[in-house]
Design a protein around this motif. Structure first.
Motif, mmCIF file in Angstrom:
data_model
loop_
_atom_site.group_PDB
_atom_site.id
_atom_site.type_symbol
_atom_site.label_atom_id
_atom_site.label_comp_id
_atom_site.label_asym_id
_atom_site.label_seq_id
_atom_site.Cartn_x
_atom_site.Cartn_y
_atom_site.Cartn_z
ATOM 1 N N GLU A 190 -0.891 -70.213 -35.741
ATOM 2 C CA GLU A 190 -0.253 -71.197 -36.621
ATOM 3 C C GLU A 190 1.205 -70.886 -36.940
ATOM 4 O OE1 GLU A 190 -1.819 -73.941 -37.554
ATOM 5 O OE2 GLU A 190 -3.755 -73.364 -36.696
ATOM 6 N N THR A 191 1.627 -69.633 -36.812
ATOM 7 C CA THR A 191 2.979 -69.275 -37.269
ATOM 8 C C THR A 191 3.747 -68.470 -36.228
ATOM 9 O OG1 THR A 191 2.331 -67.143 -38.248
ATOM 10 C CG2 THR A 191 2.120 -69.111 -39.661
ATOM 11 N N VAL A 192 5.072 -68.486 -36.354
ATOM 12 C CA VAL A 192 5.934 -67.700 -35.459
ATOM 13 C C VAL A 192 5.727 -66.204 -35.715
ATOM 14 C CG1 VAL A 192 8.339 -67.221 -34.815
ATOM 15 C CG2 VAL A 192 7.604 -69.576 -35.190
ATOM 16 N N GLU A 193 5.396 -65.838 -36.952
ATOM 17 C CA GLU A 193 5.114 -64.421 -37.261
ATOM 18 C C GLU A 193 3.912 -63.932 -36.445
ATOM 19 O OE1 GLU A 193 7.683 -66.044 -40.061
ATOM 20 O OE2 GLU A 193 5.640 -66.775 -39.702
ATOM 21 N N GLU A 194 2.869 -64.788 -36.370
ATOM 22 C CA GLU A 194 1.696 -64.427 -35.556
ATOM 23 C C GLU A 194 2.085 -64.309 -34.085
ATOM 24 O OE1 GLU A 194 -2.295 -66.449 -36.529
ATOM 25 O OE2 GLU A 194 -0.813 -67.706 -37.558
ATOM 26 N N LEU A 195 2.963 -65.206 -33.643
ATOM 27 C CA LEU A 195 3.409 -65.170 -32.250
ATOM 28 C C LEU A 195 4.137 -63.866 -31.960
ATOM 29 C CD1 LEU A 195 3.946 -66.301 -29.452
ATOM 30 C CD2 LEU A 195 5.869 -67.599 -30.397
ATOM 31 N N GLU A 196 5.049 -63.488 -32.844
ATOM 32 C CA GLU A 196 5.797 -62.237 -32.657
ATOM 33 C C GLU A 196 4.835 -61.059 -32.549
ATOM 34 O OE1 GLU A 196 9.976 -60.293 -33.887
ATOM 35 O OE2 GLU A 196 9.185 -61.815 -35.246
ATOM 36 N N LYS A 197 3.813 -61.058 -33.390
ATOM 37 C CA LYS A 197 2.813 -59.975 -33.358
ATOM 38 C C LYS A 197 2.084 -59.967 -32.015
ATOM 39 C CE LYS A 197 -1.043 -57.952 -35.934
ATOM 40 N NZ LYS A 197 -1.739 -57.545 -34.729
ATOM 41 N N ARG A 198 1.702 -61.154 -31.523
ATOM 42 C CA ARG A 198 0.997 -61.239 -30.227
ATOM 43 C C ARG A 198 1.868 -60.717 -29.085
ATOM 44 N NH1 ARG A 198 -3.319 -65.066 -29.952
ATOM 45 N NH2 ARG A 198 -3.305 -64.814 -27.703
ATOM 46 N N ILE A 199 3.146 -61.041 -29.148
ATOM 47 C CA ILE A 199 4.075 -60.591 -28.105
ATOM 48 C C ILE A 199 4.202 -59.063 -28.132
ATOM 49 C CG2 ILE A 199 6.484 -60.622 -27.317
ATOM 50 C CD1 ILE A 199 6.600 -63.568 -28.380
ATOM 51 N N PHE A 200 4.448 -58.534 -29.328
ATOM 52 C CA PHE A 200 4.654 -57.081 -29.418
ATOM 53 C C PHE A 200 3.365 -56.291 -29.192
ATOM 54 C CE2 PHE A 200 8.684 -58.482 -31.243
ATOM 55 C CZ PHE A 200 9.561 -57.629 -30.558
ATOM 56 N N ASP A 201 2.218 -56.880 -29.566
ATOM 57 C CA ASP A 201 0.926 -56.231 -29.263
ATOM 58 C C ASP A 201 0.744 -56.072 -27.754
ATOM 59 O OD1 ASP A 201 0.238 -55.984 -31.878
ATOM 60 O OD2 ASP A 201 -1.232 -57.627 -31.919
ATOM 61 N N LYS A 202 1.186 -57.080 -27.018
ATOM 62 C CA LYS A 202 1.019 -57.000 -25.552
ATOM 63 C C LYS A 202 2.023 -56.026 -24.921
ATOM 64 C CE LYS A 202 1.249 -59.445 -21.180
ATOM 65 N NZ LYS A 202 0.155 -58.664 -20.558
ATOM 66 N N PHE A 203 3.274 -56.087 -25.348
ATOM 67 C CA PHE A 203 4.320 -55.383 -24.616
ATOM 68 C C PHE A 203 4.697 -54.018 -25.191
ATOM 69 C CE2 PHE A 203 4.922 -59.821 -23.376
ATOM 70 C CZ PHE A 203 4.918 -59.680 -22.007
ATOM 71 N N LYS A 204 4.194 -53.712 -26.393
ATOM 72 C CA LYS A 204 4.540 -52.385 -26.941
ATOM 73 C C LYS A 204 3.325 -51.469 -26.925
ATOM 74 C CE LYS A 204 8.737 -53.681 -27.775
ATOM 75 N NZ LYS A 204 9.844 -53.171 -26.949
#
Length: 204
Positions: A190-204
């Motif tokens: 629902e939010t860009v904050e959740e999106l940022e978390k999904r991105i960093f969870d995958k790539f970090k």
């Protein structure tokens, strides 16, 4: 990789007004904005047939669409809250950013430049840059090849099941967002904050 319409920018007015312009010129009545946007993203319908009553888009339809869209595609364009900061953060963090859109790539460049996002993306691919638009994986594969990126190291973000299907068909991870043109019941964030978390969870 980001989808554009409904993911990075809200271009809903431009899209619906253009489709209604074509419909009116073909003798059809106008359709309601939310209804159009929901159907534009539906992978199970033939858009030409649904909106204009033909099996494929005709030259006349395409000409009417492009004529109106070219004049009006920058009207009422809005970047979704938090997106500008997100792409800026990702670019600063050395991510390779690309756009995979079923819009025309010339318009996509024009629209993203207009809202100040164009400079962040190394590649902006539209339907006219491939033989098969999303949900076919060609666009995703072309971006990966262009930047020599392995599919395991990639992610596609979009607001439509066409985006998710394109990513899945290419063997790429994906994130479905719910602030765009579809209203997803499940598996969407629902939010860009959740999106940022999904991105960093995958790539970090």
């Amino acid at each position: 990789m980001f989808d554009m319409d409904g993911t990075l920018i809200d271009s809903g007015y431009a899209i619906t007004n253009t489709i209604n312009y074509v419909r009116e010129n073909l003798g059809f009545e106008r359709l309601e904005k939310n209804f159009i946007l929901e159907k534009v993203n539906d992978p199970n319908i033939n858009a030409a047939e649904f909106f204009y009553g033909t099996k494929e888009f005709t030259q006349k339809q395409t000409k009417l669409f492009e004529e109106y869209y070219n004049k009006h595609c920058l009207t009422d364009l809005v970047v979704y809250d938090g997106i500008a900061k997100l792409v800026d953060d990702l670019k600063s963090d050395n991510f390779t950013l690309a756009v995979a859109t079923n819009a025309n790539s010339d318009y996509a460049h024009k629209m993203l430049n207009h809202v100040g996002l164009g400079e962040y993306f190394s590649t902006i691919l539209g339907y006219n840059s491939v033989k098969n638009p999303k949900p076919h994986p060609e666009m995703v594969n072309k971006i990966l090849d262009t930047h020599s990126i392995k599919k395991e190291k990639a992610q596609l973000i979009g607001d439509s099941h066409k985006d998710i299907m394109a990513a899945t068909n290419a063997g790429v991870d994906s994130v479905l967002v719910n602030w765009g043109f579809s209203n997803h019941e499940e598996n969407a964030i629902e939010t860009v904050e959740e999106l940022e978390k999904r991105i960093f969870d995958k790539f970090k």
